[in-house]
Design a protein around this motif. Sequence first.
Motif, PDB file in Angstrom:
ATOM      1  N   LEU A 103      -9.965   1.944   7.598  1.00 51.54           N
ATOM      2  CA  LEU A 103     -10.188   3.186   6.856  1.00 51.54           C
ATOM      3  C   LEU A 103     -10.139   4.355   7.826  1.00 51.54           C
ATOM      4  CD1 LEU A 103     -13.955   3.712   6.247  1.00 51.54           C
ATOM      5  CD2 LEU A 103     -13.112   1.625   7.300  1.00 51.54           C
ATOM      6  N   GLN A 104      -9.717   5.487   7.291  1.00 54.57           N
ATOM      7  CA  GLN A 104      -9.727   6.698   8.123  1.00 54.57           C
ATOM      8  C   GLN A 104     -10.602   7.740   7.438  1.00 54.57           C
ATOM      9  OE1 GLN A 104      -5.739   7.671   9.537  1.00 54.57           O
ATOM     10  NE2 GLN A 104      -5.384   5.535  10.021  1.00 54.57           N
ATOM     11  N   CYS A 105     -10.059   8.451   6.452  1.00 56.89           N
ATOM     12  CA  CYS A 105     -10.932   9.437   5.790  1.00 56.89           C
ATOM     13  C   CYS A 105     -11.954   8.751   4.892  1.00 56.89           C
ATOM     14  CB  CYS A 105     -10.107  10.435   4.990  1.00 56.89           C
ATOM     15  SG  CYS A 105      -9.577   9.821   3.390  1.00 56.89           S
ATOM     16  N   GLY A 106     -11.605   7.569   4.363  1.00 56.47           N
ATOM     17  CA  GLY A 106     -12.557   6.780   3.593  1.00 56.47           C
ATOM     18  C   GLY A 106     -12.594   7.044   2.093  1.00 56.47           C
ATOM     19  N   ILE A 107     -11.789   7.981   1.606  1.00 55.46           N
ATOM     20  CA  ILE A 107     -11.824   8.283   0.173  1.00 55.46           C
ATOM     21  C   ILE A 107     -11.362   7.090  -0.669  1.00 55.46           C
ATOM     22  CG2 ILE A 107     -10.436   9.509  -1.562  1.00 55.46           C
ATOM     23  CD1 ILE A 107     -12.693  11.191  -1.017  1.00 55.46           C
ATOM     24  N   CYS A 108     -10.370   6.392  -0.177  1.00 51.94           N
ATOM     25  CA  CYS A 108      -9.821   5.282  -0.954  1.00 51.94           C
ATOM     26  C   CYS A 108     -10.666   4.017  -0.802  1.00 51.94           C
ATOM     27  CB  CYS A 108      -8.394   4.972  -0.500  1.00 51.94           C
ATOM     28  SG  CYS A 108      -8.331   4.292   1.182  1.00 51.94           S
ATOM     29  N   CYS A 125      -3.679   4.941  -0.599  1.00 48.80           N
ATOM     30  CA  CYS A 125      -4.315   5.392   0.637  1.00 48.80           C
ATOM     31  C   CYS A 125      -3.326   6.315   1.324  1.00 48.80           C
ATOM     32  CB  CYS A 125      -4.635   4.204   1.538  1.00 48.80           C
ATOM     33  SG  CYS A 125      -5.298   4.747   3.131  1.00 48.80           S
ATOM     34  N   ARG A 126      -3.763   7.511   1.615  1.00 50.98           N
ATOM     35  CA  ARG A 126      -2.861   8.466   2.259  1.00 50.98           C
ATOM     36  C   ARG A 126      -3.024   8.477   3.766  1.00 50.98           C
ATOM     37  NH1 ARG A 126       1.060   8.800  -1.119  1.00 50.98           N
ATOM     38  NH2 ARG A 126       0.369   6.686  -0.837  1.00 50.98           N
ATOM     39  N   CYS A 127      -3.924   7.668   4.293  1.00 53.87           N
ATOM     40  CA  CYS A 127      -4.191   7.733   5.737  1.00 53.87           C
ATOM     41  C   CYS A 127      -3.651   6.534   6.508  1.00 53.87           C
ATOM     42  CB  CYS A 127      -5.689   7.815   6.001  1.00 53.87           C
ATOM     43  SG  CYS A 127      -6.520   9.228   5.276  1.00 53.87           S
ATOM     44  N   THR A 128      -3.991   5.336   6.080  1.00 53.73           N
ATOM     45  CA  THR A 128      -3.848   4.185   6.973  1.00 53.73           C
ATOM     46  C   THR A 128      -2.453   3.592   7.026  1.00 53.73           C
ATOM     47  OG1 THR A 128      -4.353   2.606   5.226  1.00 53.73           O
ATOM     48  CG2 THR A 128      -6.216   3.465   6.469  1.00 53.73           C
TER      49      THR A 128
HETATM   50  S1  FES Z   1      -8.500   6.171   4.413  1.00 52.72           S
HETATM   51 FE1  FES Z   1      -7.948   8.147   3.741  1.00 52.72          FE
HETATM   52  S2  FES Z   1      -7.012   7.717   1.831  1.00 52.72           S
HETATM   53 FE2  FES Z   1      -7.337   5.768   2.625  1.00 52.72          FE
END
Ligand code: FES
Lengths: 174, 311
Positions: free
Chosen positions: A99-104, A136-139
């Motif tokens: 996870l990065q931002c953690g929203i998903c 997920c827009r980050c990982t």
């Molecule tokens: S960790 Fe940022 S959207 Fe999945």
Amino acid sequence: MTKHHVETTVNGNEVEFLCATEQTLLDVLRDELYLTGSKEGCSSGDCGACSVMLDGRLVCACLVLGVEAQGRKVETIEGMASGDTLHPLQQTFLEHAALQCGICTPGILVAAKALLERNADPSETEVRFWLAGNLCRCTGYDKIVRAVLDTAAQMRGATSKSGKAAKKAVTEGA
Amino acid sequence: MLAGKPECIATQYTSSNTHREGKTLEMDYQTPTSAEDAAGLLSKDGAHVLAGGTDLLVKLRAGMVAPKLVVDLKDVPRLRGIENDSQGWRVGAATPCAEIGEHAAFAAAWPGVVESLELIGSTQIQGRATLGGNLCNASPAADTVPALIAAGAVCEVVGVKGQREVPVEQIVTAPGQNSLARGEFVLGFRLPNPPARAGDAYLRFIPRTEMDIAVVGAGVALALDAKGVCTHARVGLGAVAPTPLLVGDGAKALIGTKVDGGALKALAAAASAACNPIDDKRGTVAYRIKVAGVLARRAAGIAYERATSRK
Ligand code: FES
Ligand code: FES
């Protein structure tokens, strides 16, 4: 018009709340019950950030009306850890930095748990298809998929070694 | 309607308390427990049906609909569940697609129908989406509709005046429009027991592997005699015309043949000829016409394989 009085079960607890027809289950969880673990990404069923279990079935809480929860069983991310002990998926997500931002993340954890409960040994393709509705827009997804596969392997190890010791080692050491 | 009422538009972004002040958004919610009550409620001005909610809740949030009353059908007897007897299969119109896909005997009888419902949205969407909703929402691109048309499915339509049976292909009349009268709803779907040596299949083309709307969808169901000659066929197409299509000439191309190369070529030509598509971001007219033929041919090939391998 008065609000609807709804009695339901959330994470094993009997709860009641008042809601208007247009309030979704996600609105109710977050704004009335203050369970803000389920996230609102799109409110149109596209992102999966609001994933919860409703009567044992994985659904988007943004596509369920709050009133529909009457007499049913809702499970959210808040019910996933037992006390201070994280669910193996949660622990492995931390270790894999999945996870990065953690929203998903709450939605993905709830969805992945539902997958492992019905399929203890999913293939990578099965994991990817099952989670196709969780954006997920980050990982870039790779770490998420690996973390799910790794957790599945750990949990299979824990159950096949039958003894409590093996189970304990996985929850503690994982 | 929401249009022109800025205070209601604003409620989409404000808390539930402010919601209560936006008068026109006040919606009642009822859970009738009989088909008669449901039909009575749905006859009321401003009533909107709720089954799985995967279309309705999106439209509510977007302000595309503003019902006075939401009628949740899920407590109506026989709206949920899957039954089978010597007469055939019956699937309750509000049975979640995920539940249908998990029904091993139904999936063995109608694998193409199950393929189509397992292509709707995501795992989460399939946990709620229903056959009745997918049909009555009346999208030309609905995945289950061509497969149900191919399967020869018939809807039990209930209204205040009683029940009537309507073939699936007669429900959708235009994009977003269906042939149900006010107060009517679909209670269930009836599908035959497939005979020996029968098979069905559904294929959809989208530019990626999941979570998209059909550019073209094709469903084929067929049955063979002991010599392998096709005795029955139905072909359904989606996303290539304002409504899902039953392609009669496609069936004619298969019946009486051994579903060989020539028959499949004729089927592809008939499928392409039946198309009346639009250009949009998902595909051009020419592309859709071409792909419709290809998918119909391939779906027939899979249905044939299934028919020959079925005991
Ligand atoms: S960790 Fe940022 S959207 Fe999945
Ligand atoms: S918030 Fe529910 S799917 Fe995106």
